[in-house]
Each structure stands twice: as C-alpha cells, then as structure tokens.
Enzyme design. Structure first.
Site, PDB file in Angstrom:
ATOM      1  N   GLU A 243       0.819  -1.213   0.000  1.00  0.00           N
ATOM      2  CA  GLU A 243       0.000   0.000   0.000  1.00  0.00           C
ATOM      3  C   GLU A 243       0.853   1.263   0.000  1.00  0.00           C
ATOM      4  O   GLU A 243       0.533   2.243  -0.676  1.00  0.00           O
ATOM      5  CB  GLU A 243      -0.966   0.001   1.187  1.00  0.00           C
TER       6      GLU A 243
ATOM      7  N   TYR B  26      -5.920   6.728   4.447  1.00  0.00           N
ATOM      8  CA  TYR B  26      -6.104   5.740   3.388  1.00  0.00           C
ATOM      9  C   TYR B  26      -5.379   4.436   3.733  1.00  0.00           C
ATOM     10  O   TYR B  26      -5.958   3.341   3.688  1.00  0.00           O
ATOM     11  CB  TYR B  26      -5.597   6.261   2.028  1.00  0.00           C
TER      12      TYR B  26
ATOM     13  N   ASP C 135      -9.504   5.841  -2.650  1.00  0.00           N
ATOM     14  CA  ASP C 135      -8.402   6.391  -3.439  1.00  0.00           C
ATOM     15  C   ASP C 135      -8.990   7.078  -4.667  1.00  0.00           C
ATOM     16  O   ASP C 135     -10.207   7.214  -4.808  1.00  0.00           O
ATOM     17  CB  ASP C 135      -7.385   5.308  -3.802  1.00  0.00           C
TER      18      ASP C 135
END
Length: 291
Positions: A35, A118, A136
């Site tokens: 990520e 996020y 996103d």
C-alpha cells in the site's frame, strides 16, 4: 442508481488481477508494504520491487534492523522516496511495540509514523478483511459516476468521500472488504479517467452517469503533475548518485547531475531536511546511516 455490491464482488472474483499482495498467504506486513509503494506509483513498477523487499525483509523487525540508507537504496526508482523512510519508521515501531505484527485496528494503525487515513483503512480491509471505507482516486471516480452521475470526482473531501463509500459497504466485514477491493479494481481497469470501458462494466445498467447521458466533467480543472525539470527530478538524480555508490561522496560528484546550481543546491538542502541524505563531518554526502 449506484452500486450492486453482490454483482461487483462477483465480478472482482472473476477478473481481479492476480497480484502477490492479494494472495491468501500474504501477511499484513506484505499488504502494508504494497500500500505504501502503490501510492502514486503504478502496479507494474511496484511488483518487482515489492517481491525483492518481501524476500529481503519478510517481517517488520528485519526492515527495522537495516539502516535507513539501505532502505532508501532498495526503494530504487519508485519515486517519492520519503515513503521508504516512513516504512522504516513504522517497521521500527511495529517491531518494538506490536510484537512484529502489523496492527489490525484502524486507530492503532493511524498512530504509526507515516500511516495516514487511506493506508490504515486499506490494511484493515485488505489484510484483515475488516469493514472500512477505503478511498483512493479510482474509488472516488467510480462513486462520482455510478452514484452521483458526474463525469469525474471533484476536489477530494475526506468527510464526504468516506461517507459516500461507507454508505455502499455491506454491513458484514468480509463482503465489505471485498467490495472495497472491487471498487478500486473497477476504477483501475474499467472505469478509468480517460476512455472508460463502459461496455465491460458489471454495474453499467445501474450507473447514474450512464443514465444521465455520460456528461463531461465540469468541475475545477485538475492539476497535471509535470516531472521534467522539477525539483522532484533533480532530487531523484542526486539520490541516484548515492544509490549507485558505496559510502559518502564529494559535493563535486553531485554538482554534475544538474547544471542550474540554485535549483540543485535547493534540492540537495531539501534532501538533507527530509533525512534522505546526511552530511558527514568532513563535508561529504551519504545516504542516512551510511557514514
């Protein structure tokens, strides 16, 4: 109008990309590394570097035991190298305070250095199968079109964007986590910014944008990121010199990478401020922890 969770989850099960960080055996640490790497960087560039990292540093304590300089060197050409230092800092805390296991709780994840809204929710959803709105650019675009009938998402609003996605998620953890991944994949593969492949979309019939006649995006113009000639490019060239050598180098070596001395020196200074380079007592420059 909107998103049929069951249809989208089934579609994702059939066409979702076979990525190593989606394998059942991938640890939460592997998901966290992916990520961080995937922020502003395409999958094709991330995958080989991610595989190298996981082979070399399979657990947070392994990364934490390496110098920041080694970590920056291994980051290679992924760009935005401060992400490498953030991962190193997070790994150090995970190893010391969390038994070398990436936490599953969003609030605990948010307390780690360099982990934002996020990333914390992505790890909770994709590593631990939890219900967490993961937003996103791709997800924002899918929601803008499918739910709101707009050509694209306008400027980000954390509160609004989170609420939009939260409303779409099934109540149970497992399907909610799957839908989070499916929304992202739909935006990446089908509902793209340019030339969306609407004929291949599993939720075409319910899409508000489709029903509205696919109006063009009419919001504020989006900034297009340049690279050539920017400080980002110069910082990358300076770091490349250090990545390609063992040990400190003289400033004269760095001066060769860019003719414009004012910009070059400004970028060198910013790398020192960010902790991506260090200056030795005798005026040489090195990657952090490598002198």
């Amino acid at each position: 109008m909107g998103v049929d969770a069951d249809v989208l989850i089934e579609w994702f099960g059939e066409v979702g990309r076979d990525l190593p960080w989606r394998e059942p055996e991938c640890t939460a640490w592997g998901v966290l590394v992916s990520e961080i790497m995937l922020q502003q960087t395409p999958v094709a560039r991330v995958q080989p570097i991610w595989l190298e990292w996981m082979a070399r540093w399979p657990v947070p304590s392994a990364l934490a035991a390496s110098s920041p300089g080694e970590v920056v060197r291994a980051w290679g050409k992924l760009g935005y190298p401060r992400r490498a230092l953030r991962l190193h800092a997070a790994a150090t805390v995970i190893a010391a305070e969390h038994g070398d296991v990436v936490p599953s709780d969003v609030d605990v994840l948010l307390s780690l250095p360099g982990i934002g809204a996020y990333t914390a929710r992505a790890v909770a959803a994709f590593a631990y199968g939890k219900r967490a709105p993961v937003v996103d650019t791709n997800v924002r675009r899918v929601v803008a079109r499918a739910v709101h009938g707009a050509g694209d998402a306008g400027p980000p609003s954390n509160t609004r964007d989170m609420a939009d996605v939260e409303a779409l998620l099934p109540k149970e953890d497992a399907p909610a986590a799957k839908l989070s991944a499916a929304l992202m994949e739909l935006g990446a593969l089908v509902c793209t910014a340019r030339s969306p492949r609407c004929a291949d979309c599993p939720i075409y019939d319910d899409c508000a944008w489709q029903h509205a006649g696919k109006p063009a995006y009419a919001g504020p113009p989006k900034q297009v990121q340049k690279f050539a000639g920017t400080d980002r490019q110069v910082r990358g060239l300076l770091l490349d010199v250090l990545r390609g050598t063992e040990g400190p180098v003289e400033k004269a070596r760095l001066d060769l990478v860019w003719d414009e001395s004012g910009q070059r020196d400004r970028c060198l200074d910013s790398l020192l401020v960010d902790g991506l380079l260090e200056q030795t007592g005798d005026g040489l420059f090195a990657l952090p922890g490598e002198h």
